[in-house]
Design an enzyme around this catalytic site. Structure first.
Site, short mmCIF file in Angstrom:
data_model
loop_
_atom_site.label_atom_id
_atom_site.label_comp_id
_atom_site.label_asym_id
_atom_site.label_seq_id
_atom_site.Cartn_x
_atom_site.Cartn_y
_atom_site.Cartn_z
N ARG A 94 25.41 40.43 -4.44
CA ARG A 94 24.99 41.18 -3.25
C ARG A 94 24.16 40.34 -2.29
NH1 ARG A 94 27.61 44.16 -1.03
NH2 ARG A 94 27.19 42.72 0.66
N GLU A 190 9.49 31.66 33.84
CA GLU A 190 10.23 32.91 34.02
C GLU A 190 9.84 33.55 35.35
OE1 GLU A 190 10.83 35.91 30.73
OE2 GLU A 190 9.56 37.09 32.07
N ASP A 212 14.77 36.62 35.20
CA ASP A 212 14.75 37.78 34.31
C ASP A 212 15.14 39.06 35.04
OD1 ASP A 212 14.24 39.11 31.84
OD2 ASP A 212 12.31 39.78 32.63
#
Length: 274
Positions: A94, A190, A212
């Protein structure tokens, strides 16, 4: 194999096995064979994590891979065969599949978006929006899917955002502090408006500018303004439905957090073949 990878796998196995695998202990400890089948169309990624899950429990387990990381696989394809101790194989199953399913999902989604913008000059970047503890693994998967890595974390690149600039009072003051304190680190600024972009274009010493949440129209204008100055990165609100439109503005990079955080696990199964 680096120590971070080993620690990640060790932690993952421990959270699953704890004091022991009760169900596996019911099995006769025979040598068996098994195979992993992919049920989806996918880009496979995560072999090293997968292998380590098994070898950590039994170093004699042998895995015969049919594909490499970054390979395309069709539904029904056998991606590897496994030979060794039945208890160790079923105990590691798993955790090993979890790594392989997750990282293959990242690589597959990245590849899908990279292909969509392949007729443009834009390159696809990841972000820091990764599953805690798995950043190195997921960023590796992005590269397997044909994407590029953004900064790894807060330590390898200076990224000046709105709050950093507000704290200093101006972009110029913020940038001066950054370049003097970290002269050998790349700097990204930014911006959220075309006015902020024009201010950023007037300063020296940065690597690129991140636009942005720009609209496609605004980004097209930004590309024209910045040509000959700095590379531009677009981020925010970009998805598989509009990524081509954004890429066709001429922007250099597009960063999308969804390639590492909004993914659908690849369907894989491990079956004993004896």
């Amino acid at each position: 194999m680096n120590n971070e990878l080993k620690q990640i796998v060790k932690s993952a196995l421990h959270e699953d096995i704890g004091s022991g695998d009760l169900s596996a202990n019911l099995l006769a400890n025979n040598t068996i064979s098994a195979e992993v089948i992919c049920r989806d169309k996918a880009i496979i990624c995560g072999r090293e994590y997968f292998d380590l899950c098994f070898s950590s429990l039994d170093s004699n387990i042998r895995i015969d891979w049919k594909v490499k990381d970054g390979s395309n696989v069709s539904p029904g394809g056998v991606i590897c065969a496994i030979y060794g101790n039945s208890q160790a194989i079923i105990t590691a199953e798993r955790t090993a599949l979890n790594f392989l399913q997750l990282l293959s999902a990242v690589a597959t989604k990245t590849s899908f978006l990279v292909k969509k913008i392949s007729n443009t000059n834009a390159k696809l970047l990841d972000t820091r929006k990764t599953i805690p503890g798995l950043r190195q693994a997921q960023k590796y998967a992005v590269k397997c899917g044909g994407g590029l890595n953004h900064r790894m974390g807060l330590y390898d690149c200076v990224m000046l955002k709105e709050n950093h600039i507000l704290a200093f009072g101006s972009l110029e003051k913020c940038l001066k502090k950054a370049t003097s304190q970290y002269p050998n680190k790349p700097i990204i600024i930014e911006v959220e408006t075309l006015e902020q972009l024009q201010t950023a274009l007037s300063v020296n010493g940065i690597m690129r500018i991140l636009c942005d949440n720009f609209s496609i129209t605004e980004l097209s204008q930004a590309v024209k303004l910045s040509r000959g100055f700095y590379p531009l990165e677009a981020s925010g609100g970009i998805n598989e439905n509009n990524i081509v439109d954004y890429a066709e503005t001429g922007v250099d990079y597009i960063s999308i957090g969804s390639i590492t955080k909004d993914i659908n696990s690849i369907d894989l199964s491990l079956n004993f073949t004896f």
